[in-house]
Design a protein around this motif. Sequence first.
Motif, PDB file in Angstrom:
ATOM      1  N   ASN A   4       0.854  -1.178   0.000  1.00  0.00           N
ATOM      2  CA  ASN A   4       0.000   0.000   0.000  1.00  0.00           C
ATOM      3  C   ASN A   4       0.900   1.242   0.000  1.00  0.00           C
ATOM      4  O   ASN A   4       1.703   1.426   0.907  1.00  0.00           O
ATOM      5  CB  ASN A   4      -0.895  -0.009   1.246  1.00  0.00           C
ATOM      6  CG  ASN A   4      -1.795   1.196   1.326  1.00  0.00           C
ATOM      7  OD1 ASN A   4      -1.635   2.164   0.594  1.00  0.00           O
ATOM      8  ND2 ASN A   4      -2.744   1.148   2.229  1.00  0.00           N
ATOM      9  N   TYR A   5       0.757   2.092  -0.995  1.00  0.00           N
ATOM     10  CA  TYR A   5       1.610   3.271  -1.136  1.00  0.00           C
ATOM     11  C   TYR A   5       0.968   4.564  -0.638  1.00  0.00           C
ATOM     12  O   TYR A   5       1.537   5.631  -0.797  1.00  0.00           O
ATOM     13  CB  TYR A   5       2.007   3.442  -2.606  1.00  0.00           C
ATOM     14  CG  TYR A   5       2.932   2.347  -3.094  1.00  0.00           C
ATOM     15  CD1 TYR A   5       4.290   2.414  -2.835  1.00  0.00           C
ATOM     16  CD2 TYR A   5       2.441   1.276  -3.813  1.00  0.00           C
ATOM     17  CE1 TYR A   5       5.149   1.418  -3.270  1.00  0.00           C
ATOM     18  CE2 TYR A   5       3.282   0.269  -4.263  1.00  0.00           C
ATOM     19  CZ  TYR A   5       4.637   0.342  -3.986  1.00  0.00           C
ATOM     20  OH  TYR A   5       5.483  -0.635  -4.416  1.00  0.00           O
ATOM     21  N   MET A   6      -0.238   4.497  -0.073  1.00  0.00           N
ATOM     22  CA  MET A   6      -0.950   5.723   0.313  1.00  0.00           C
ATOM     23  C   MET A   6      -0.144   6.627   1.246  1.00  0.00           C
ATOM     24  O   MET A   6      -0.071   7.835   0.991  1.00  0.00           O
ATOM     25  CB  MET A   6      -2.285   5.397   0.969  1.00  0.00           C
ATOM     26  CG  MET A   6      -3.503   5.553   0.130  1.00  0.00           C
ATOM     27  SD  MET A   6      -3.544   6.813  -1.100  1.00  0.00           S
ATOM     28  CE  MET A   6      -4.531   5.928  -2.252  1.00  0.00           C
ATOM     29  N   PRO A   7       0.474   6.116   2.325  1.00  0.00           N
ATOM     30  CA  PRO A   7       1.256   7.021   3.179  1.00  0.00           C
ATOM     31  C   PRO A   7       2.391   7.713   2.415  1.00  0.00           C
ATOM     32  O   PRO A   7       2.666   8.894   2.637  1.00  0.00           O
ATOM     33  CB  PRO A   7       1.800   6.116   4.285  1.00  0.00           C
ATOM     34  CG  PRO A   7       0.815   4.988   4.347  1.00  0.00           C
ATOM     35  CD  PRO A   7       0.387   4.772   2.920  1.00  0.00           C
ATOM     36  N   GLU A   8       3.016   7.013   1.491  1.00  0.00           N
ATOM     37  CA  GLU A   8       4.098   7.601   0.704  1.00  0.00           C
ATOM     38  C   GLU A   8       3.567   8.636  -0.290  1.00  0.00           C
ATOM     39  O   GLU A   8       4.195   9.675  -0.512  1.00  0.00           O
ATOM     40  CB  GLU A   8       4.877   6.508  -0.021  1.00  0.00           C
ATOM     41  CG  GLU A   8       5.632   5.606   0.944  1.00  0.00           C
ATOM     42  CD  GLU A   8       6.136   4.327   0.311  1.00  0.00           C
ATOM     43  OE1 GLU A   8       6.420   4.320  -0.901  1.00  0.00           O
ATOM     44  OE2 GLU A   8       6.232   3.344   1.053  1.00  0.00           O
ATOM     45  N   VAL A   9       2.393   8.382  -0.875  1.00  0.00           N
ATOM     46  CA  VAL A   9       1.779   9.349  -1.787  1.00  0.00           C
ATOM     47  C   VAL A   9       1.418  10.617  -1.019  1.00  0.00           C
ATOM     48  O   VAL A   9       1.657  11.732  -1.497  1.00  0.00           O
ATOM     49  CB  VAL A   9       0.535   8.744  -2.484  1.00  0.00           C
ATOM     50  CG1 VAL A   9      -0.235   9.805  -3.244  1.00  0.00           C
ATOM     51  CG2 VAL A   9       0.942   7.603  -3.398  1.00  0.00           C
ATOM     52  N   ALA A  10       0.878  10.460   0.195  1.00  0.00           N
ATOM     53  CA  ALA A  10       0.543  11.626   1.015  1.00  0.00           C
ATOM     54  C   ALA A  10       1.788  12.458   1.274  1.00  0.00           C
ATOM     55  O   ALA A  10       1.779  13.683   1.081  1.00  0.00           O
ATOM     56  CB  ALA A  10      -0.092  11.180   2.337  1.00  0.00           C
ATOM     57  N   GLU A  16       0.215  15.006   5.607  1.00  0.00           N
ATOM     58  CA  GLU A  16       0.315  13.961   6.609  1.00  0.00           C
ATOM     59  C   GLU A  16      -0.990  13.180   6.625  1.00  0.00           C
ATOM     60  O   GLU A  16      -2.038  13.688   6.225  1.00  0.00           O
ATOM     61  CB  GLU A  16       0.565  14.575   7.982  1.00  0.00           C
ATOM     62  CG  GLU A  16       1.893  15.299   8.079  1.00  0.00           C
ATOM     63  CD  GLU A  16       2.104  15.927   9.438  1.00  0.00           C
ATOM     64  OE1 GLU A  16       1.455  15.496  10.410  1.00  0.00           O
ATOM     65  OE2 GLU A  16       2.922  16.847   9.518  1.00  0.00           O
ATOM     66  N   ILE A  17      -0.931  11.961   7.097  1.00  0.00           N
ATOM     67  CA  ILE A  17      -2.148  11.155   7.254  1.00  0.00           C
ATOM     68  C   ILE A  17      -3.091  11.891   8.198  1.00  0.00           C
ATOM     69  O   ILE A  17      -2.688  12.341   9.270  1.00  0.00           O
ATOM     70  CB  ILE A  17      -1.812   9.744   7.805  1.00  0.00           C
ATOM     71  CG1 ILE A  17      -0.895   8.983   6.842  1.00  0.00           C
ATOM     72  CG2 ILE A  17      -3.077   8.957   8.110  1.00  0.00           C
ATOM     73  CD1 ILE A  17      -1.489   8.710   5.477  1.00  0.00           C
ATOM     74  N   GLY A  18      -4.344  12.054   7.784  1.00  0.00           N
ATOM     75  CA  GLY A  18      -5.356  12.720   8.591  1.00  0.00           C
ATOM     76  C   GLY A  18      -5.440  14.222   8.410  1.00  0.00           C
ATOM     77  O   GLY A  18      -6.379  14.852   8.887  1.00  0.00           O
ATOM     78  N   GLU A  19      -4.481  14.828   7.715  1.00  0.00           N
ATOM     79  CA  GLU A  19      -4.492  16.278   7.494  1.00  0.00           C
ATOM     80  C   GLU A  19      -5.509  16.637   6.418  1.00  0.00           C
ATOM     81  O   GLU A  19      -5.508  16.058   5.338  1.00  0.00           O
ATOM     82  CB  GLU A  19      -3.094  16.747   7.067  1.00  0.00           C
ATOM     83  CG  GLU A  19      -3.007  18.220   6.804  1.00  0.00           C
ATOM     84  CD  GLU A  19      -1.623  18.649   6.356  1.00  0.00           C
ATOM     85  OE1 GLU A  19      -1.473  19.844   6.073  1.00  0.00           O
ATOM     86  OE2 GLU A  19      -0.708  17.810   6.272  1.00  0.00           O
TER      87      GLU A  19
END
Length: 137
Positions: A4-10, A16-19
Amino acid sequence: MSKNYMPEVARMLGLEIGEEFDILYKDGTATEIGPFKFTNETILDCDGDELQCWRLCCLLTGDYTIQRRPWRPKEGEGYYYIRSTDGFLSRSTFHSVDADDLALLNMGNCFPTKEAAETAVPEMLEKFEEIKKGVRE
């Protein structure tokens, strides 16, 4: 097993996650369904629905841009503000029933860290001067 690349895309997009953030069209106007936020698994819109893949593609290709939302203190959270026209900083705790806290938030004078408040001193002093122009002595 796939990754899963979502944290890296963010992070790549400066978030940041949740921002919370808005997505802007080429003309600079915001899409009608924001704010959005990244989770560890996906991107959600204001209703909690997943972002359509084509919007993410438009972000990655530069057709759309991201505008970060200003930081807002949560109930009971500490924040810094510029207290006087000489740039003196103070720290307080945010309470949504406190008119002073709401006024500071409304004028953009709430900052998560002392460093962020120090950086904002010149801009806030300009705002203070503009406000003072309308005050009768």
